[in-house]
Write a protein that holds these residues in place. Structure first.
Motif, PDB file in Angstrom:
ATOM      1  N   VAL A 239       0.886  -1.287   0.006  1.00 30.36           N
ATOM      2  CA  VAL A 239       0.123  -0.048   0.017  1.00 30.36           C
ATOM      3  C   VAL A 239       0.859   1.047  -0.045  1.00 30.36           C
ATOM      4  CG1 VAL A 239      -1.999   1.212   1.219  1.00 30.36           C
ATOM      5  CG2 VAL A 239      -1.816  -1.181   1.264  1.00 30.36           C
ATOM      6  N   ARG A 240       0.804   2.137  -0.965  1.00 31.11           N
ATOM      7  CA  ARG A 240       1.665   3.398  -1.137  1.00 31.11           C
ATOM      8  C   ARG A 240       0.618   4.399  -0.699  1.00 31.11           C
ATOM      9  NH1 ARG A 240       5.128   3.459  -5.902  1.00 31.11           N
ATOM     10  NH2 ARG A 240       6.420   3.875  -4.367  1.00 31.11           N
ATOM     11  N   ARG A 241       1.100   5.268  -0.015  1.00 30.04           N
ATOM     12  CA  ARG A 241       0.472   6.459   0.833  1.00 30.04           C
ATOM     13  C   ARG A 241       0.665   7.784  -0.119  1.00 30.04           C
ATOM     14  NH1 ARG A 241       0.199   7.926   7.192  1.00 30.04           N
ATOM     15  NH2 ARG A 241      -0.808  10.098   6.953  1.00 30.04           N
ATOM     16  N   TYR A 242      -0.044   8.181  -0.839  1.00 25.69           N
ATOM     17  CA  TYR A 242       0.182   9.502  -1.712  1.00 25.69           C
ATOM     18  C   TYR A 242      -0.430  10.571  -0.782  1.00 25.69           C
ATOM     19  CZ  TYR A 242       1.662   6.404  -5.113  1.00 25.69           C
ATOM     20  OH  TYR A 242       2.630   5.658  -6.111  1.00 25.69           O
ATOM     21  N   ALA A 243      -1.523  10.499   0.009  1.00 25.73           N
ATOM     22  CA  ALA A 243      -2.381  11.393   0.656  1.00 25.73           C
ATOM     23  C   ALA A 243      -3.278  10.658   1.528  1.00 25.73           C
ATOM     24  CB  ALA A 243      -3.026  12.319  -0.409  1.00 25.73           C
ATOM     25  N   ALA A 244      -3.138  11.324   2.817  1.00 21.94           N
ATOM     26  CA  ALA A 244      -4.224  10.813   3.838  1.00 21.94           C
ATOM     27  C   ALA A 244      -3.924  11.483   5.163  1.00 21.94           C
ATOM     28  CB  ALA A 244      -4.029   9.113   4.048  1.00 21.94           C
ATOM     29  N   ASP A 245      -5.137  11.793   5.917  1.00 19.51           N
ATOM     30  CA  ASP A 245      -5.013  12.461   7.090  1.00 19.51           C
ATOM     31  C   ASP A 245      -4.084  11.635   8.265  1.00 19.51           C
ATOM     32  OD1 ASP A 245      -6.181  14.745   6.162  1.00 19.51           O
ATOM     33  OD2 ASP A 245      -8.086  14.021   6.689  1.00 19.51           O
ATOM     34  N   SER A 246      -4.398  10.365   8.207  1.00 16.20           N
ATOM     35  CA  SER A 246      -3.851   9.535   9.124  1.00 16.20           C
ATOM     36  C   SER A 246      -3.521   8.004   8.666  1.00 16.20           C
ATOM     37  CB  SER A 246      -4.315   9.333  10.360  1.00 16.20           C
ATOM     38  OG  SER A 246      -5.776   8.446  10.180  1.00 16.20           O
ATOM     39  N   GLU A 247      -2.520   7.328   9.585  1.00 13.93           N
ATOM     40  CA  GLU A 247      -2.318   5.859   8.942  1.00 13.93           C
ATOM     41  C   GLU A 247      -3.692   5.156   9.184  1.00 13.93           C
ATOM     42  OE1 GLU A 247      -0.279   2.507  11.598  1.00 13.93           O
ATOM     43  OE2 GLU A 247       1.216   3.444  10.094  1.00 13.93           O
ATOM     44  N   ALA A 248      -4.523   5.469  10.260  1.00 15.75           N
ATOM     45  CA  ALA A 248      -5.718   4.765  10.308  1.00 15.75           C
ATOM     46  C   ALA A 248      -6.679   4.965   9.242  1.00 15.75           C
ATOM     47  CB  ALA A 248      -6.489   5.256  11.541  1.00 15.75           C
ATOM     48  N   ASP A 249      -6.768   6.275   8.761  1.00  8.31           N
ATOM     49  CA  ASP A 249      -7.620   6.421   7.375  1.00  8.31           C
ATOM     50  C   ASP A 249      -6.947   5.560   6.301  1.00  8.31           C
ATOM     51  OD1 ASP A 249      -8.840   8.226   8.734  1.00  8.31           O
ATOM     52  OD2 ASP A 249      -8.006  10.022   7.739  1.00  8.31           O
ATOM     53  N   VAL A 250      -5.780   5.336   6.119  1.00 10.37           N
ATOM     54  CA  VAL A 250      -5.410   4.482   4.980  1.00 10.37           C
ATOM     55  C   VAL A 250      -5.485   2.987   5.229  1.00 10.37           C
ATOM     56  CG1 VAL A 250      -2.981   3.571   4.021  1.00 10.37           C
ATOM     57  CG2 VAL A 250      -3.059   5.947   4.495  1.00 10.37           C
ATOM     58  N   LEU A 251      -5.452   2.639   6.319  1.00 10.83           N
ATOM     59  CA  LEU A 251      -5.754   0.955   6.744  1.00 10.83           C
ATOM     60  C   LEU A 251      -7.194   0.824   6.656  1.00 10.83           C
ATOM     61  CD1 LEU A 251      -3.243   0.390   9.309  1.00 10.83           C
ATOM     62  CD2 LEU A 251      -2.771  -0.021   7.211  1.00 10.83           C
ATOM     63  N   SER A 252      -7.893   1.759   7.197  1.00 15.41           N
ATOM     64  CA  SER A 252      -9.514   1.585   7.025  1.00 15.41           C
ATOM     65  C   SER A 252      -9.872   1.637   5.520  1.00 15.41           C
ATOM     66  CB  SER A 252     -10.109   2.322   8.083  1.00 15.41           C
ATOM     67  OG  SER A 252     -10.107   3.591   7.370  1.00 15.41           O
TER      68      SER A 252
ATOM     69  N   ALA B  53      -2.926  -0.387  -8.942  1.00 18.84           N
ATOM     70  CA  ALA B  53      -3.932   0.614  -9.376  1.00 18.84           C
ATOM     71  C   ALA B  53      -3.611   1.780  -8.402  1.00 18.84           C
ATOM     72  CB  ALA B  53      -5.096  -0.059  -8.986  1.00 18.84           C
ATOM     73  N   TRP B  54      -4.294   2.873  -9.095  1.00 18.40           N
ATOM     74  CA  TRP B  54      -4.241   3.941  -8.164  1.00 18.40           C
ATOM     75  C   TRP B  54      -5.553   4.094  -7.570  1.00 18.40           C
ATOM     76  CZ3 TRP B  54      -1.079   8.574  -7.382  1.00 18.40           C
ATOM     77  CH2 TRP B  54       0.075   8.539  -8.130  1.00 18.40           C
ATOM     78  N   THR B  55      -5.836   4.442  -6.447  1.00 16.05           N
ATOM     79  CA  THR B  55      -7.369   4.475  -6.139  1.00 16.05           C
ATOM     80  C   THR B  55      -7.337   5.892  -5.063  1.00 16.05           C
ATOM     81  OG1 THR B  55      -6.720   3.563  -3.908  1.00 16.05           O
ATOM     82  CG2 THR B  55      -7.514   2.106  -5.951  1.00 16.05           C
ATOM     83  N   ARG B  56      -8.652   6.256  -4.979  1.00 12.69           N
ATOM     84  CA  ARG B  56      -8.741   7.429  -4.125  1.00 12.69           C
ATOM     85  C   ARG B  56     -10.248   6.967  -3.451  1.00 12.69           C
ATOM     86  NH1 ARG B  56      -9.630  13.851  -6.288  1.00 12.69           N
ATOM     87  NH2 ARG B  56      -9.887  14.721  -4.091  1.00 12.69           N
ATOM     88  N   PRO B  57     -10.090   6.288  -2.230  1.00  9.03           N
ATOM     89  CA  PRO B  57     -11.164   5.967  -1.471  1.00  9.03           C
ATOM     90  C   PRO B  57     -11.767   6.751  -0.795  1.00  9.03           C
ATOM     91  CG  PRO B  57      -9.229   5.068  -0.570  1.00  9.03           C
ATOM     92  CD  PRO B  57      -8.794   5.862  -1.827  1.00  9.03           C
ATOM     93  N   GLY B  58     -11.475   7.974  -0.539  1.00 15.84           N
ATOM     94  CA  GLY B  58     -11.897   8.924   0.140  1.00 15.84           C
ATOM     95  C   GLY B  58     -11.373  10.401  -0.400  1.00 15.84           C
ATOM     96  N   PRO B  59     -12.128  11.422  -0.063  1.00 13.86           N
ATOM     97  CA  PRO B  59     -11.725  12.748  -0.650  1.00 13.86           C
ATOM     98  C   PRO B  59     -10.337  13.307  -0.194  1.00 13.86           C
ATOM     99  CG  PRO B  59     -13.580  13.094   1.032  1.00 13.86           C
ATOM    100  CD  PRO B  59     -13.374  11.510   0.844  1.00 13.86           C
ATOM    101  N   GLU B  60      -9.739  12.734   0.920  1.00 12.75           N
ATOM    102  CA  GLU B  60      -8.646  12.905   1.338  1.00 12.75           C
ATOM    103  C   GLU B  60      -7.564  11.951   1.296  1.00 12.75           C
ATOM    104  OE1 GLU B  60      -7.646  16.390   2.248  1.00 12.75           O
ATOM    105  OE2 GLU B  60      -9.783  16.702   1.664  1.00 12.75           O
ATOM    106  N   THR B  61      -7.993  10.862   0.648  1.00 12.92           N
ATOM    107  CA  THR B  61      -7.132   9.720   1.085  1.00 12.92           C
ATOM    108  C   THR B  61      -6.893   8.964  -0.522  1.00 12.92           C
ATOM    109  OG1 THR B  61      -7.982   9.197   3.064  1.00 12.92           O
ATOM    110  CG2 THR B  61      -7.018   7.365   1.949  1.00 12.92           C
ATOM    111  N   TRP B  62      -5.657   9.237  -0.990  1.00 14.40           N
ATOM    112  CA  TRP B  62      -5.075   8.697  -2.360  1.00 14.40           C
ATOM    113  C   TRP B  62      -4.130   7.579  -2.010  1.00 14.40           C
ATOM    114  CZ3 TRP B  62      -3.892  13.894  -5.248  1.00 14.40           C
ATOM    115  CH2 TRP B  62      -5.088  14.698  -5.147  1.00 14.40           C
ATOM    116  N   LEU B  63      -4.208   6.334  -2.688  1.00 15.38           N
ATOM    117  CA  LEU B  63      -3.502   5.346  -2.456  1.00 15.38           C
ATOM    118  C   LEU B  63      -3.144   4.609  -3.708  1.00 15.38           C
ATOM    119  CD1 LEU B  63      -5.564   3.465   0.336  1.00 15.38           C
ATOM    120  CD2 LEU B  63      -3.619   5.075   0.626  1.00 15.38           C
ATOM    121  N   GLY B  64      -1.656   4.050  -3.802  1.00 19.26           N
ATOM    122  CA  GLY B  64      -1.335   3.386  -4.740  1.00 19.26           C
ATOM    123  C   GLY B  64      -1.473   1.713  -4.156  1.00 19.26           C
TER     124      GLY B  64
END
Length: 167
Positions: free
Chosen positions: A79-92, A147-158
């Motif tokens: 999991v690649r963290r491009y943008a997120a408010d917290s690690e918890a946001d990424v993992l969830s 894949a690139w994903t944007r599961p939330g408005p402030e969360t962008w992941l690879g």
């Protein structure tokens, strides 16, 4: 998902690379006398993932933009963290991101066993300097998709998911 400590690996600006433990001594990183270093070869990967020959094996390059990256064994996914408010946001966000991802073309990677994820500029022979994340993978062939994903408005992941193939 089982609760376990998540370790993130970052780069100094270049791609991260997952090198099989058996060929770590052959990865020179940015060092060496050659006209194109191993790091230069990793930087030439076009797209989110690619394979590079290393010794008698291959390393998986996590290309595109550098991003803090963790391996989640429960999902067999980097999991690649491009943008997120917290690690918890990424993992969830990971389960929904995996379910809705638009995957790129798969690559096939033959893995002889554990791999080490680290900054591709670092040599594989110096664990103190490269500070690798050791990922235990059963030996065998894998399909790798990204894949690139944007599961939330402030969360962008690879996402870089590994799927074991039958031998």
């Amino acid at each position: 998902m089982a609760r376990h400590r998540v370790r993130w690996v970052e780069s100094g600006g270049g791609p991260l690379i997952a090198v099989p433990e058996t060929v770590l001594p052959f990865w020179a990183g940015a060092e060496g006398d050659e006209t194109a270093s191993d790091y230069d070869r990793a930087c030439e990967i076009d797209g989110p993932v690619g394979l590079l020959p290393v010794g008698d094996g291959a390393a998986l390059v996590l290309g595109d933009e550098p991003a803090a990256t963790a391996y989640l064994p429960d999902h067999a996914t980097f999991v690649r963290r491009y943008a997120a408010d917290s690690e918890a946001d990424v993992l969830s966000a990971v389960p929904a991101a995996l379910a809705t991802a638009e995957w790129e073309k798969e690559v096939r990677w033959k893995v002889p066993g554990p791999v080490h994820l680290f900054d591709s500029a670092r040599p594989g022979t110096d664990p103190e300097r490269s500070d690798p994340l050791r990922v235990t993978l059963p030996p065998g062939p894998y399909a790798v998709r990204a894949a690139w994903t944007r599961p939330g408005p402030e969360t962008w992941l690879g996402l870089v998911q590994l799927r074991a193939l039958e031998r």
